[in-house]
Structure formats: structure tokens, C-alpha cells
Design a protein around this motif. Sequence first.
Motif, PDB file in Angstrom:
ATOM      1  N   ILE A 368       0.833  -1.198   0.000  1.00  0.00           N
ATOM      2  CA  ILE A 368       0.000   0.000   0.000  1.00  0.00           C
ATOM      3  C   ILE A 368       0.869   1.249   0.000  1.00  0.00           C
ATOM      4  CG2 ILE A 368      -1.698   1.334   1.312  1.00  0.00           C
ATOM      5  CD1 ILE A 368      -2.750  -1.353   2.396  1.00  0.00           C
ATOM      6  N   THR A 369       1.851   1.290   0.878  1.00  0.00           N
ATOM      7  CA  THR A 369       2.674   2.495   1.029  1.00  0.00           C
ATOM      8  C   THR A 369       3.600   2.720  -0.166  1.00  0.00           C
ATOM      9  OG1 THR A 369       4.274   1.199   2.309  1.00  0.00           O
ATOM     10  CG2 THR A 369       2.622   2.437   3.545  1.00  0.00           C
ATOM     11  N   TYR A 370       4.315   1.689  -0.586  1.00  0.00           N
ATOM     12  CA  TYR A 370       5.232   1.865  -1.713  1.00  0.00           C
ATOM     13  C   TYR A 370       4.499   2.223  -3.010  1.00  0.00           C
ATOM     14  CZ  TYR A 370       9.365   0.238   0.853  1.00  0.00           C
ATOM     15  OH  TYR A 370      10.415   0.113   1.732  1.00  0.00           O
ATOM     16  N   PRO A 371       3.421   1.521  -3.389  1.00  0.00           N
ATOM     17  CA  PRO A 371       2.694   1.937  -4.598  1.00  0.00           C
ATOM     18  C   PRO A 371       2.186   3.373  -4.516  1.00  0.00           C
ATOM     19  CG  PRO A 371       2.062  -0.282  -4.012  1.00  0.00           C
ATOM     20  CD  PRO A 371       2.905   0.238  -2.879  1.00  0.00           C
ATOM     21  N   ASP A 372       1.758   3.789  -3.317  1.00  0.00           N
ATOM     22  CA  ASP A 372       1.284   5.160  -3.176  1.00  0.00           C
ATOM     23  C   ASP A 372       2.397   6.153  -3.484  1.00  0.00           C
ATOM     24  OD1 ASP A 372      -1.101   6.827  -1.855  1.00  0.00           O
ATOM     25  OD2 ASP A 372       0.818   7.688  -1.226  1.00  0.00           O
ATOM     26  N   ALA A 373       3.606   5.870  -3.013  1.00  0.00           N
ATOM     27  CA  ALA A 373       4.734   6.754  -3.287  1.00  0.00           C
ATOM     28  C   ALA A 373       5.110   6.724  -4.769  1.00  0.00           C
ATOM     29  CB  ALA A 373       5.933   6.364  -2.430  1.00  0.00           C
ATOM     30  N   LEU A 374       5.060   5.534  -5.355  1.00  0.00           N
ATOM     31  CA  LEU A 374       5.406   5.410  -6.775  1.00  0.00           C
ATOM     32  C   LEU A 374       4.455   6.226  -7.653  1.00  0.00           C
ATOM     33  CD1 LEU A 374       6.174   1.586  -6.839  1.00  0.00           C
ATOM     34  CD2 LEU A 374       7.807   3.385  -7.453  1.00  0.00           C
ATOM     35  N   ALA A 375       3.193   6.286  -7.250  1.00  0.00           N
ATOM     36  CA  ALA A 375       2.206   7.031  -8.037  1.00  0.00           C
ATOM     37  C   ALA A 375       2.493   8.528  -8.047  1.00  0.00           C
ATOM     38  CB  ALA A 375       0.804   6.776  -7.480  1.00  0.00           C
ATOM     39  N   LYS A 376       3.291   9.002  -7.096  1.00  0.00           N
ATOM     40  CA  LYS A 376       3.592  10.429  -6.990  1.00  0.00           C
ATOM     41  C   LYS A 376       4.835  10.832  -7.779  1.00  0.00           C
ATOM     42  CE  LYS A 376       1.373  11.068  -2.513  1.00  0.00           C
ATOM     43  NZ  LYS A 376       0.527   9.887  -2.633  1.00  0.00           N
ATOM     44  N   PHE A 377       5.538   9.873  -8.352  1.00  0.00           N
ATOM     45  CA  PHE A 377       6.714  10.210  -9.144  1.00  0.00           C
ATOM     46  C   PHE A 377       6.272  11.047 -10.351  1.00  0.00           C
ATOM     47  CE2 PHE A 377      10.552   7.514  -8.038  1.00  0.00           C
ATOM     48  CZ  PHE A 377      10.121   7.267  -6.739  1.00  0.00           C
ATOM     49  N   GLU A 378       6.915  12.179 -10.549  1.00  0.00           N
ATOM     50  CA  GLU A 378       6.520  13.076 -11.625  1.00  0.00           C
ATOM     51  C   GLU A 378       7.007  12.585 -12.992  1.00  0.00           C
ATOM     52  OE1 GLU A 378       7.697  17.057 -10.823  1.00  0.00           O
ATOM     53  OE2 GLU A 378       6.805  17.101  -8.823  1.00  0.00           O
ATOM     54  N   HIS A 379       8.144  11.902 -13.015  1.00  0.00           N
ATOM     55  CA  HIS A 379       8.733  11.467 -14.274  1.00  0.00           C
ATOM     56  C   HIS A 379       8.784   9.938 -14.337  1.00  0.00           C
ATOM     57  CE1 HIS A 379       9.827  15.636 -14.925  1.00  0.00           C
ATOM     58  NE2 HIS A 379      10.453  15.652 -13.752  1.00  0.00           N
ATOM     59  N   VAL A 380       8.314   9.390 -15.425  1.00  0.00           N
ATOM     60  CA  VAL A 380       8.285   7.940 -15.718  1.00  0.00           C
ATOM     61  C   VAL A 380       7.995   7.086 -14.473  1.00  0.00           C
ATOM     62  CG1 VAL A 380       9.666   8.009 -17.812  1.00  0.00           C
ATOM     63  CG2 VAL A 380      10.835   7.919 -15.594  1.00  0.00           C
ATOM     64  N   PRO A 381       6.853   7.297 -13.825  1.00  0.00           N
ATOM     65  CA  PRO A 381       6.523   6.483 -12.638  1.00  0.00           C
ATOM     66  C   PRO A 381       6.431   5.001 -12.978  1.00  0.00           C
ATOM     67  CG  PRO A 381       4.591   7.679 -13.399  1.00  0.00           C
ATOM     68  CD  PRO A 381       5.759   8.224 -14.160  1.00  0.00           C
ATOM     69  N   ASN A 382       6.024   4.654 -14.193  1.00  0.00           N
ATOM     70  CA  ASN A 382       5.931   3.244 -14.564  1.00  0.00           C
ATOM     71  C   ASN A 382       7.291   2.568 -14.533  1.00  0.00           C
ATOM     72  OD1 ASN A 382       3.590   4.731 -15.806  1.00  0.00           O
ATOM     73  ND2 ASN A 382       2.968   2.639 -16.292  1.00  0.00           N
ATOM     74  N   LEU A 383       8.314   3.277 -15.001  1.00  0.00           N
ATOM     75  CA  LEU A 383       9.663   2.700 -15.003  1.00  0.00           C
ATOM     76  C   LEU A 383      10.134   2.428 -13.584  1.00  0.00           C
ATOM     77  CD1 LEU A 383      12.328   1.903 -16.353  1.00  0.00           C
ATOM     78  CD2 LEU A 383      12.992   4.319 -16.290  1.00  0.00           C
ATOM     79  N   PHE A 384       9.934   3.395 -12.696  1.00  0.00           N
ATOM     80  CA  PHE A 384      10.370   3.208 -11.317  1.00  0.00           C
ATOM     81  C   PHE A 384       9.536   2.137 -10.613  1.00  0.00           C
ATOM     82  CE2 PHE A 384      11.899   7.593 -12.116  1.00  0.00           C
ATOM     83  CZ  PHE A 384      13.246   7.355 -11.892  1.00  0.00           C
ATOM     84  N   SER A 385       8.274   2.035 -10.982  1.00  0.00           N
ATOM     85  CA  SER A 385       7.434   0.985 -10.424  1.00  0.00           C
ATOM     86  C   SER A 385       7.935  -0.392 -10.852  1.00  0.00           C
ATOM     87  CB  SER A 385       5.979   1.178 -10.861  1.00  0.00           C
ATOM     88  OG  SER A 385       5.146   0.186 -10.308  1.00  0.00           O
ATOM     89  N   LEU A 386       8.289  -0.522 -12.130  1.00  0.00           N
ATOM     90  CA  LEU A 386       8.835  -1.779 -12.633  1.00  0.00           C
ATOM     91  C   LEU A 386      10.115  -2.146 -11.900  1.00  0.00           C
ATOM     92  CD1 LEU A 386       8.284  -1.281 -16.473  1.00  0.00           C
ATOM     93  CD2 LEU A 386       7.209  -3.037 -15.055  1.00  0.00           C
ATOM     94  N   LEU A 387      10.992  -1.161 -11.691  1.00  0.00           N
ATOM     95  CA  LEU A 387      12.255  -1.417 -10.998  1.00  0.00           C
ATOM     96  C   LEU A 387      12.015  -1.824  -9.552  1.00  0.00           C
ATOM     97  CD1 LEU A 387      14.492   1.522 -12.318  1.00  0.00           C
ATOM     98  CD2 LEU A 387      14.766  -0.920 -12.799  1.00  0.00           C
ATOM     99  N   PHE A 388      11.067  -1.135  -8.892  1.00  0.00           N
ATOM    100  CA  PHE A 388      10.831  -1.431  -7.478  1.00  0.00           C
ATOM    101  C   PHE A 388      10.262  -2.831  -7.274  1.00  0.00           C
ATOM    102  CE2 PHE A 388       7.970  -1.615  -3.829  1.00  0.00           C
ATOM    103  CZ  PHE A 388       8.878  -1.373  -2.818  1.00  0.00           C
ATOM    104  N   PHE A 389       9.248  -3.179  -8.034  1.00  0.00           N
ATOM    105  CA  PHE A 389       8.636  -4.487  -7.826  1.00  0.00           C
ATOM    106  C   PHE A 389       9.520  -5.616  -8.355  1.00  0.00           C
ATOM    107  CE2 PHE A 389       4.839  -1.763  -7.436  1.00  0.00           C
ATOM    108  CZ  PHE A 389       4.465  -2.187  -6.168  1.00  0.00           C
ATOM    109  N   PHE A 390      10.361  -5.295  -9.318  1.00  0.00           N
ATOM    110  CA  PHE A 390      11.370  -6.279  -9.711  1.00  0.00           C
ATOM    111  C   PHE A 390      12.373  -6.478  -8.575  1.00  0.00           C
ATOM    112  CE2 PHE A 390      15.381  -7.451 -11.893  1.00  0.00           C
ATOM    113  CZ  PHE A 390      14.972  -8.681 -12.395  1.00  0.00           C
ATOM    114  N   MET A 391      12.671  -5.401  -7.854  1.00  0.00           N
ATOM    115  CA  MET A 391      13.549  -5.514  -6.686  1.00  0.00           C
ATOM    116  C   MET A 391      12.931  -6.423  -5.622  1.00  0.00           C
ATOM    117  SD  MET A 391      14.531  -2.673  -3.827  1.00  0.00           S
ATOM    118  CE  MET A 391      12.933  -2.944  -3.061  1.00  0.00           C
TER     119      MET A 391
END
Length: 615
Positions: A368-391
Motif C-alpha cells: 500500500i505504502t510503496y505503490p502510493d509513493a510510486l504514483a507520486k513520481f513526476e517522471h516515468v513512474p511506470n519505469l520506477f514501479s517496474l524497478l521497485f517491484f522487480f527488486m
Amino acid sequence: MSGVLNQTFVGDDASETNNKSVSSVEAPSSDSGSSGEREKWNNGVEFLLSCIAMSVGLGNVWKFPSTAFKNGGGAFVIPYLIVLLIVGRPVYYLEMVMGQFSSRGSVKVYDVSPIMRGIGIGQMIAMSIVISYYAATIAVAIRFFFASFSSELPWATCDPAWTDVNCINSSSLTGKSSFNSTLPVETSAELYYSRSVTGEAFLVGDEIGVPDWKLGLCLLFIWTCMTFMLIKGIKGSGKISYFLALFPYVVMIFFAIYCFTLEGAMDGVLYFIKPEWDQLLNPTVWKEAVSQCFFSLSICFGGVIAYSSFNSFSNNIYRDAMIISWLDTFTSLLSGAIVFAIIGHLGFITNETDYTKVVHPGSGLTFITYPDALAKFEHVPNLFSLLFFFMLFVLGIGSNTGIITSVITAIRDQFPGWKNWHIVLVISVLGFSSGLLFITPASSRLIEYVDFYGVTFVTLTLAVAELICFCWIYGVERICRDIEFMLGVKTSILWRWCWKYVTPTVIAVILVVTFITGDKPKGFSFGYHVLGWTIYAISITPLILWAIWNVASQPESGLWRKIVSASRPLADWGPENISLKKKYDDFIDDHQRTGTRNAFQRIFFTQEKSYSVNI
């Protein structure tokens, strides 16, 4: 290789190594003449990184923040750090010593005292439970990973169908200025997790529900990946450990930099680090701290012993144990600070200072917390989301393969003729089947339930038995002589006192107090709690049954003599290499003449036995 010393724990007497020490003996190679020697790591770096991948994993990033939040943030951190110092590090180093010295897995290591071999079997049962829900947790991460390929993160904005709550877009940095006061306030990330991913929000009463088919496919993908990794044995997992251990830190450090700059983040971090001294008297917090310590370091599950058993005999495990235990602590605190920074920001945008009303504690907190933060990324949030959940996928794979390896090692130690890939396939099929239970809508409650009865209490009980076996029946003095023979260093009084008195006492006291005052998992009827205690009894029973069988099978006459005989190390206990075993027997014979035995050993053994190997 001689040990590299930490003067704080090893002490000034470390240089006074007995002349009879064989620290100069090189580690046996694969062609050393002992055809029975087990597979080895290619080098010490592979072992170190594999242990990091196993110990520094979802237990730190997923379980630690959830446990800390459930127990009051800063109220939990102080007991956790204390437990790490007096329980976590001593047990981690001890298990490394026993595994590397004997080259035996988590069950066969109890050749040191066959009467206690049921400890290893009980730990295998607890590990099997962890393996099941660990893989299911990774499946949720994979579900988010694939969802991140959407043109817009699906949890970033509210679904128009969510009209029964005041929904705030997680992509918003400010929140809503006004709400319908009669409806609860939730973020789109929380609603996406509870409604679209798990379906938890639709449960009524104590329902469990049926497994989600999308999570089922993710779970199948996880077990397929682990199966291919495990079939090749430690040679395969050792090579991939370089990536499994290092990649997550790149993502976490970047994520921390971003999350700490969010509005309200520092309030959440302050809640995380500000101690509540009155909670030091709360036994539940201490129980959770010990459980989290076991989980994050992977101690008292057999994994550390199994990995160490593949080491060369003289590998500097003291250095490795210190590196891994400190790195584990750093990772837990970093991930905790990140999660609480996000919770602080969520409190800011919902105008709520009581963080327990912002998000609900539980195993799903991280999702819940990490996806919420990822949604606030101003630039390429999808890329950072992919990297985080791959991590998260990488962290989970590293930890779970380590735990599974300990089960495989225990089985192959007992049945060396069995093929590795046969064992892996059976474990994978059983693991996938049992994991379906933990991808149902009630998965958060079920994980808490089985963790309470089948993991926490079991590992606490078996940890006490393990320390009695190693440090009292076998003896701290004998362990220290083994370390001297293996590494050429003497062990300081601090380690000795922790192993012999402090660590077992702390665990035993917490276990007893928790039995008396511990809070049972909520949301389950009386029958479920009876089933839970049955799971606990099944896990502990091997300790009792194996002891009875082993005592009964001794040839000596009289019950006491049978117990004494069953408590002694087997004749082949010691280094697996024959030439080293001969030198070890001579080394022990020299020490026996000094008569250094603890009181427990003097009661049990009128004379310590030494066994010579003829070559």
C-alpha cells in the motif's frame, strides 16, 4: 586463512593461539582424497553474497515495516536493536561455525548430539510454512510488476466505482480539501490492493475466499523460476547471488532519497525512530522483536547452517557474520524509514495525525505504502514501479531459495542417493499447492495466523533447544576450541557469555512470557486456535519422539547411561576431510588433558570421548 579479528568481541587474547592450532591448514580441495566431500562454493564472495541474498530480503523490506508499524514504530525499534545485538548476531555466528566446521546440513548437524536431532526436523516444518507464504508474497509483487506495464499506474487514480469511500488519488500530492464526513477516507493505492489485487475488502466475517487466478499465475511463475535456479544446486545460486544481493540496494537508496523529500515524510520518520520507553515492559513487543530478528536474519531455520556447510573449512566466517548482520540491520532500518516516511506523507494529505487510521497494519502494508509513493513520481513512474517491484521479486527469490536450499540439503544429507532435481520438483509442487491458500482474499490474516502458531512459537521453542544442544550439551568451550582449530583465533568472553547465558535466557524468558500473555491472531474462531496449537504441537513433536527413539536404541544398560550415550557426538563428528579429522582428534586430545569442561558436561560425561581416524 586465519580469521580477521574484531577486537571488541574477540578480545586481546586472540593472538595467543595454541601452538597445536592448525589454522595454517589449507581448505580441502575437491580432489583432496576424500570422495565423500560435499559440493563447495566457488569462492568466499559467492558465499557472502548468497547469505546476504538470503538474510537481507523480504523479511527486511516487507515484514519489518509491517511489524514495526503494528507495534508502535519507535516502540518496536529499540527492543529490535537490543535483540539483534544479544540474540541475532551471536546465533548467526554460532550457526555459521557449526555448519562450516561440520559440513553438515540443518538436520545432520545434530550429529553433535543425536538425541536433539528432532530440532532440525521441527525447523524443517517451520521452514516449509515460511516457504509457502513467502512465495505467495512474491506473487503479489509480480502482480504489481505486470500491472506497471499499463499506460498509467492502475492504482494512481480512483476507480469511479469506488463510491462508498472518500477516495484520494495516490498521484495527488495535496489530497482533497473536503470530504463526505460520513464515509471513510482511503487512498487509491490502498483500495486497489484491497479490492483489485486481493479482494480482502469484500470479505464478510471470518470468510477466507478462493484464490485469485491472476495471483495464481504469478505464483506459478515464481515457483518455475525458483525450480530452474535450484536444480543446478549451489553452483547455480552462487553465480546469480551477485545480482540478487546488490541490485536491491541501488533501487532502495534511490527510493529513499525521493520519499524523504515528500511533505510530511519527516513526521513519519520521527514516529519511526522516537522511542517509547514504557513499551520496553511490553512482552508482546519483545516477542515480535525476536521473531523479526529470526525472520530477517534467517536464523534458527537451518538456512545459515546449510549455506555454511558448503564453505571451505578455513573460510573467515567471523568477518562474514559481522558484515551480514550489520548489513541486515541497516537494510531493516532503511526500509522502515522509507515506509514510515510514506505513511507520514499519507497522514499529511489526509489531515490525519493518528497513523493507525491512515493505513491498516498487516502483511499488506508494503503493497500500500510503496505503490502510493510510486504514483507520486513526476517522471516515468511506470519505469520506477517496474524497478521497485522487480527488486521485491529479487529480494524474495534470494531469501526463498536460501530457505529451500536448507531443506534440500537436509534431505540429501539423509538420502545422498536421491537426485537433486527430483527433490526440487517435489518441493516446488508442494510449495505451489500450499501457497494457493495465501493468495486468497484472507491472505493477510492467514499469514499472521500461521506465522504466529507455525513459525514464531515453533522457532522460539526450537531456538532454546538448539542453544542448549550446542552451548550446554556440546559446550561453549568445545565450540571455542573448534573455532580455534578452524580459524586460528580465540573467542572472547563476550561471545562465550552470550552463547552460554545471555542469549538462551533472553529467548527462554520471552517464550514463557509470550505463552502466558501473548495476543492470539484476531478474526478467528476458537476452532482455528485449536488447529493453530495443533500445528505447533506437530512441529515440536519430532524433538520429543526422536529423543525417545534415540535413547531407546542405545546399547548401554540403564536409562541414564542411554541418555548420556545419545547425547555424545557421533564418532565421525568433526571436519569432513579425513586428514583434517585426524589432526582435529589430536588437537582435542591435547585440550582434554587440561580438563576444561563445563558443569553440564561433567554431569553428563565422566570422560569426553575422542575418536581417531586411521588413514
